[in-house]
Design a protein around this motif. Structure first.
Motif, PDB file in Angstrom:
ATOM      1  N   LEU A 157      -7.507  -7.469  -3.669  1.00  0.00           N
ATOM      2  CA  LEU A 157      -6.217  -6.932  -3.268  1.00  0.00           C
ATOM      3  C   LEU A 157      -5.731  -7.590  -1.983  1.00  0.00           C
ATOM      4  CD1 LEU A 157      -6.703  -3.128  -4.004  1.00  0.00           C
ATOM      5  CD2 LEU A 157      -5.564  -4.840  -5.400  1.00  0.00           C
TER       6      LEU A 157
ATOM      7  N   THR B 205     -11.078  -1.714 -12.057  1.00  0.00           N
ATOM      8  CA  THR B 205     -10.848  -0.906 -10.871  1.00  0.00           C
ATOM      9  C   THR B 205     -10.395  -1.818  -9.736  1.00  0.00           C
ATOM     10  OG1 THR B 205     -13.099  -1.126 -10.001  1.00  0.00           O
ATOM     11  CG2 THR B 205     -12.695   0.674 -11.578  1.00  0.00           C
ATOM     12  N   GLU B 206     -10.032  -1.222  -8.612  1.00  0.00           N
ATOM     13  CA  GLU B 206      -9.611  -2.010  -7.455  1.00  0.00           C
ATOM     14  C   GLU B 206     -10.704  -2.972  -7.001  1.00  0.00           C
ATOM     15  OE1 GLU B 206      -6.788   0.238  -4.478  1.00  0.00           O
ATOM     16  OE2 GLU B 206      -8.214   1.686  -5.297  1.00  0.00           O
ATOM     17  N   SER B 207     -11.959  -2.559  -7.128  1.00  0.00           N
ATOM     18  CA  SER B 207     -13.061  -3.412  -6.692  1.00  0.00           C
ATOM     19  C   SER B 207     -13.272  -4.622  -7.599  1.00  0.00           C
ATOM     20  CB  SER B 207     -14.355  -2.595  -6.614  1.00  0.00           C
ATOM     21  OG  SER B 207     -14.686  -2.066  -7.891  1.00  0.00           O
TER      22      SER B 207
ATOM     23  N   ARG C 157      -6.442  10.182  -3.950  1.00  0.00           N
ATOM     24  CA  ARG C 157      -6.764   9.170  -2.946  1.00  0.00           C
ATOM     25  C   ARG C 157      -6.861   9.755  -1.535  1.00  0.00           C
ATOM     26  NH1 ARG C 157      -6.547   3.986  -3.965  1.00  0.00           N
ATOM     27  NH2 ARG C 157      -5.856   3.527  -1.838  1.00  0.00           N
TER      28      ARG C 157
ATOM     29  N   GLU D 291       0.822  -1.214   0.000  1.00  0.00           N
ATOM     30  CA  GLU D 291       0.000   0.000   0.000  1.00  0.00           C
ATOM     31  C   GLU D 291       0.854   1.261   0.000  1.00  0.00           C
ATOM     32  OE1 GLU D 291      -3.933   1.793   2.288  1.00  0.00           O
ATOM     33  OE2 GLU D 291      -2.777   0.185   3.210  1.00  0.00           O
TER      34      GLU D 291
ATOM     35  N   LEU E 169      -2.631   0.349 -10.058  1.00  0.00           N
ATOM     36  CA  LEU E 169      -3.822   1.124 -10.416  1.00  0.00           C
ATOM     37  C   LEU E 169      -3.782   1.565 -11.878  1.00  0.00           C
ATOM     38  CD1 LEU E 169      -4.296   3.322  -7.222  1.00  0.00           C
ATOM     39  CD2 LEU E 169      -5.501   1.236  -7.853  1.00  0.00           C
TER      40      LEU E 169
ATOM     41  N   LEU F 219      -4.626  -1.533 -13.982  1.00  0.00           N
ATOM     42  CA  LEU F 219      -6.048  -1.850 -13.921  1.00  0.00           C
ATOM     43  C   LEU F 219      -6.856  -0.876 -14.766  1.00  0.00           C
ATOM     44  CD1 LEU F 219      -6.452  -2.659 -10.111  1.00  0.00           C
ATOM     45  CD2 LEU F 219      -6.418  -4.294 -12.000  1.00  0.00           C
TER      46      LEU F 219
ATOM     47  N   HIS G 151       2.042   0.196  -6.027  1.00  0.00           N
ATOM     48  CA  HIS G 151       0.593   0.363  -5.875  1.00  0.00           C
ATOM     49  C   HIS G 151       0.056   1.260  -6.994  1.00  0.00           C
ATOM     50  CE1 HIS G 151      -2.941   1.613  -2.994  1.00  0.00           C
ATOM     51  NE2 HIS G 151      -3.355   0.969  -4.063  1.00  0.00           N
TER      52      HIS G 151
END
Length: 361
Positions: free
Chosen positions: A175, A169-171, A321, A151, A160, A163, A156
């Motif tokens: 992770l 996306t992260e979802s 973020r 993280e 992103l 992706l 990281h």
């Protein structure tokens, strides 16, 4: 209530109080608390990352530099190096002066500089971080898969970016926050399907199996930073440390033999820090070091303009973020880059013995 009843009642109350004490959440100690660091101590405390190359190679050379160690001892500031799992773990220690300096990635560098904690001295590496996957060749195929990452690291950010390029996306993925030295083993054991990391983890994983593939790369860089309060308090001590950093890079550039020695020292340091460190041959450590720092003509100087796209993109990423306060300004980063310590040392090479190479084995 008789005396016996009163005694039993008091015991019961004490038992309840003790149970309540045990039930309270206890904040786990961080692994680096054992270092016993204190703010603005007499020692010069340097944060290093043995599991990152070429950062760990540079620190391995610096820690064995008799010329620097003797000069620091004469200034009553003996050098102490402290290993960290990731650069982000150094941030609070740089902020409160428990660390005088550190070799850290671009994201931690930006976070520290945005708060006005550090000067950015020079370049430690300039390369890419990678997403490595097992049995896959495209990021788009990682939907629903387990991806390990660190993280708030440059890797990281690379994850992103990868992706996003794949329309994910992260979802859309699972992770898994993990130490970088654990990632190759976890991939091999099937505990994860992919990971985002810096060297040597990608090289380590790729050398283990032809089923492992690099599916995405993102630009990244590491930097040598020093605490501003420390530099203001002891400017000459800071310059002696900077000279050791410059000398380490020059030493490795001088000959193949020197670079091989540095690679072997780095491997020893990585093993000493953690048995989990995946071993790669010295030849590969040397190749990484050449590619990511020695073959960059300007290194260790940073010649990129203040609007450096790598740092600027990272800054925007962190701000989006919420990792940087809304009032955080890019100008704080450019101010940190304006530090002249490196140029002052390079301008007095004889005084700082830049070309004197005396290293303990």
């Amino acid at each position: 209530m008789n005396r016996l009843s009163q005694h039993i009642f008091r015991i019961a109350l004490l038992a309840l109080a003790f149970s309540a004490f045990l039930a309270r959440p206890v904040q786990a100690a961080e692994y680096y608390d054992q270092y016993g660091l204190s703010p603005a101590s007499a020692e010069l405390n340097l944060g290093i990352q043995p599991h990152g190359y070429p950062s760990g190679v540079i620190s391995a050379v610096m820690s064995r530099d008799r010329t620097m160690l003797n000069a620091l001892a004469q200034l009553s500031s003996p050098l102490k190096t402290h290993p960290f799992q990731r650069g982000a773990d150094m941030l609070s220690l740089l902020a409160d002066q428990r660390l005088e300096a550190g070799l850290i990635g671009d994201v931690p560098t930006i976070l520290a500089a945005a708060r006005g904690d550090v000067w950015i001295v020079g370049l430690v590496k300039q390369t890419s971080t990678s997403i490595v996957a097992k049995n896959e060749t495209r990021v788009s195929n990682l939907a629903g898969k387990r991806i390990a990452f660190v993280e708030n690291s440059s890797a990281h950010n690379t994850l992103l970016q990868g992706l996003k390029a794949a329309g994910l996306t992260e979802s859309d993925v699972k992770l898994v926050n993990m130490r970088v030295d654990e990632m190759p083993d976890a991939l091999e054991a099937g505990k994860i399907d992919a990971f985002a990391a810096w060297e040597p983890a990608p090289t380590n994983a790729l050398s283990r199996s032809n089923k492992n593939h690099t599916v995405f790369r993102g630009l990244s860089s590491d930097y040598f930073v020093i605490n501003r309060a420390f530099e203001q308090r002891s400017p000459e001590t800071a310059r002696v440390l900077i000279a050791g950093y410059v000398r380490a890079i020059e030493f490795m550039r001088r000959s193949q033999k020197n670079l091989e020695s540095a690679a072997n020292w780095a491997i020893l340091d990585a093993k000493a820090y953690s048995a989990k460190a995946g071993e790669i041959p010295a030849s590969q450590v040397m190749a990484i070091t050449r590619r990511e720092i020695l073959n960059i003509p300007s290194a260790p100087a940073i010649i990129a303009p203040p609007g450096s796209p790598i740092l600027l993109n990272e800054f925007k990423f962190l701000k989006e973020r919420g990792k940087i306060p809304a009032d955080g300004q890019w100008e704080n980063i450019t101010d940190a880059l304006s530090y002249r310590g490196l140029s002052l040392v390079m301008g007095e090479q004889r005084r700082y013995e830049i070309n004197k190479f005396d290293y303990a084995p």
